[in-house]
Design a protein around this motif. Structure first.
Motif, PDB file in Angstrom:
ATOM      1  N   GLU A 126      32.222  13.805  23.591  1.00 32.33           N
ATOM      2  CA  GLU A 126      30.939  14.315  23.816  1.00 32.33           C
ATOM      3  C   GLU A 126      30.648  14.124  25.212  1.00 32.33           C
ATOM      4  N   LEU A 127      30.747  13.205  25.926  1.00 34.25           N
ATOM      5  CA  LEU A 127      30.381  12.907  27.327  1.00 34.25           C
ATOM      6  C   LEU A 127      31.417  13.194  28.491  1.00 34.25           C
ATOM      7  N   GLY A 128      32.473  13.531  27.671  1.00 35.82           N
ATOM      8  CA  GLY A 128      33.688  13.925  28.672  1.00 35.82           C
ATOM      9  C   GLY A 128      34.096  12.536  29.152  1.00 35.82           C
ATOM     10  N   LEU A 129      35.422  12.831  29.920  1.00 39.79           N
ATOM     11  CA  LEU A 129      35.876  11.589  30.388  1.00 39.79           C
ATOM     12  C   LEU A 129      36.662  11.996  31.612  1.00 39.79           C
ATOM     13  N   LEU A 130      36.389  11.440  32.884  1.00 38.90           N
ATOM     14  CA  LEU A 130      36.882  11.598  34.054  1.00 38.90           C
ATOM     15  C   LEU A 130      37.883  10.375  34.488  1.00 38.90           C
ATOM     16  N   MET A 131      39.295  10.446  34.633  1.00 36.21           N
ATOM     17  CA  MET A 131      40.078   9.541  35.100  1.00 36.21           C
ATOM     18  C   MET A 131      41.086   9.841  35.798  1.00 36.21           C
ATOM     19  N   PRO A 132      41.618   8.957  36.682  1.00 35.66           N
ATOM     20  CA  PRO A 132      42.929   9.190  37.434  1.00 35.66           C
ATOM     21  C   PRO A 132      44.271   9.640  36.742  1.00 35.66           C
ATOM     22  N   LYS A 133      44.733  10.271  37.367  1.00 38.16           N
ATOM     23  CA  LYS A 133      46.162  11.137  36.733  1.00 38.16           C
ATOM     24  C   LYS A 133      47.172   9.811  36.429  1.00 38.16           C
ATOM     25  N   ASN A 134      47.368   9.080  37.261  1.00 34.32           N
ATOM     26  CA  ASN A 134      48.118   7.966  37.099  1.00 34.32           C
ATOM     27  C   ASN A 134      47.850   7.118  35.852  1.00 34.32           C
ATOM     28  N   GLN A 135      46.498   6.753  35.853  1.00 40.78           N
ATOM     29  CA  GLN A 135      46.193   6.098  34.785  1.00 40.78           C
ATOM     30  C   GLN A 135      46.176   6.681  33.205  1.00 40.78           C
ATOM     31  N   ALA A 136      45.991   8.155  33.357  1.00 43.47           N
ATOM     32  CA  ALA A 136      46.171   8.783  32.181  1.00 43.47           C
ATOM     33  C   ALA A 136      47.746   8.957  31.744  1.00 43.47           C
TER      34      ALA A 136
END
Length: 171
Positions: A126-136
């Motif tokens: 609902e509030l999105g998620l921003l994260m570094p690609k390497n963590q993903a």
């Protein structure tokens, strides 16, 4: 640079609303690509994605999708969600200074009904998620749905507000 990932099914108008807000991020050089993951839509979702220049997938493995993202950061949002004014500058600054995942702040103008706020029944994206690609890449497993992937994260809170997708559906 940022890759935006949306997962949808029969959400043509919601997808169009979110993509219209993301255009400003592309113009400013923040958004490098948008990936639409579809669950067998029967409406014009694929046409909207194609017209906006998105990569559209009707069959995928989330690990392959994350690996193929062009941006060094990923933003997962629901179709229909709309970041509010100032989101581009804040996300660009956040990405430059941080390595931890983050979420938008819920819009003060669009609050969930009281009992839903008390019960904390908020959908994971609902509030999105921003994260570094390497963590993903380190976290995601083959066959996972985005909602399952997001549930395990402990994000910080961005000051920028997001109008959640349920507002679009309620109209």
């Amino acid at each position: 640079m940022l890759t935006v990932v949306l997962e949808c099914q029969d959400q043509e108008s919601e997808l169009a609303q979110t993509l219209s807000v993301l255009v400003a991020g592309a113009v400013e050089g923040l958004v490098s690509d948008v990936i639409v993951l579809d669950h067998g839509s029967h409406d014009g979702t694929s046409r909207v994605a194609d017209a906006a220049g998105c990569r559209f997938h009707s069959q995928w493995d989330i690990k392959d999708i994350v690996r193929s993202a062009r941006g060094e950061w990923l933003l997962f949002v629901e179709p229909g969600a709309r970041p509010q004014a100032g989101w581009i500058d804040e996300i660009a600054e956040y990405m430059a200074l941080n390595k931890a995942p983050a979420r938008f702040t819920a819009s003060r103008g669009y609050r969930r009904p009281f009992f839903q706020r008390v019960a904390r029944t908020r959908p994971p994206l609902e509030l999105g998620l921003l994260m570094p690609k390497n963590q993903a890449l380190a976290t995601v497993k083959s066959g996972m749905r985005l909602a399952d992937f997001v549930r395990g994260q402990k994000p910080r809170k961005l000051a920028s507000e997001l109008i959640p997708s349920w507002v679009t559906r309620a109209r």
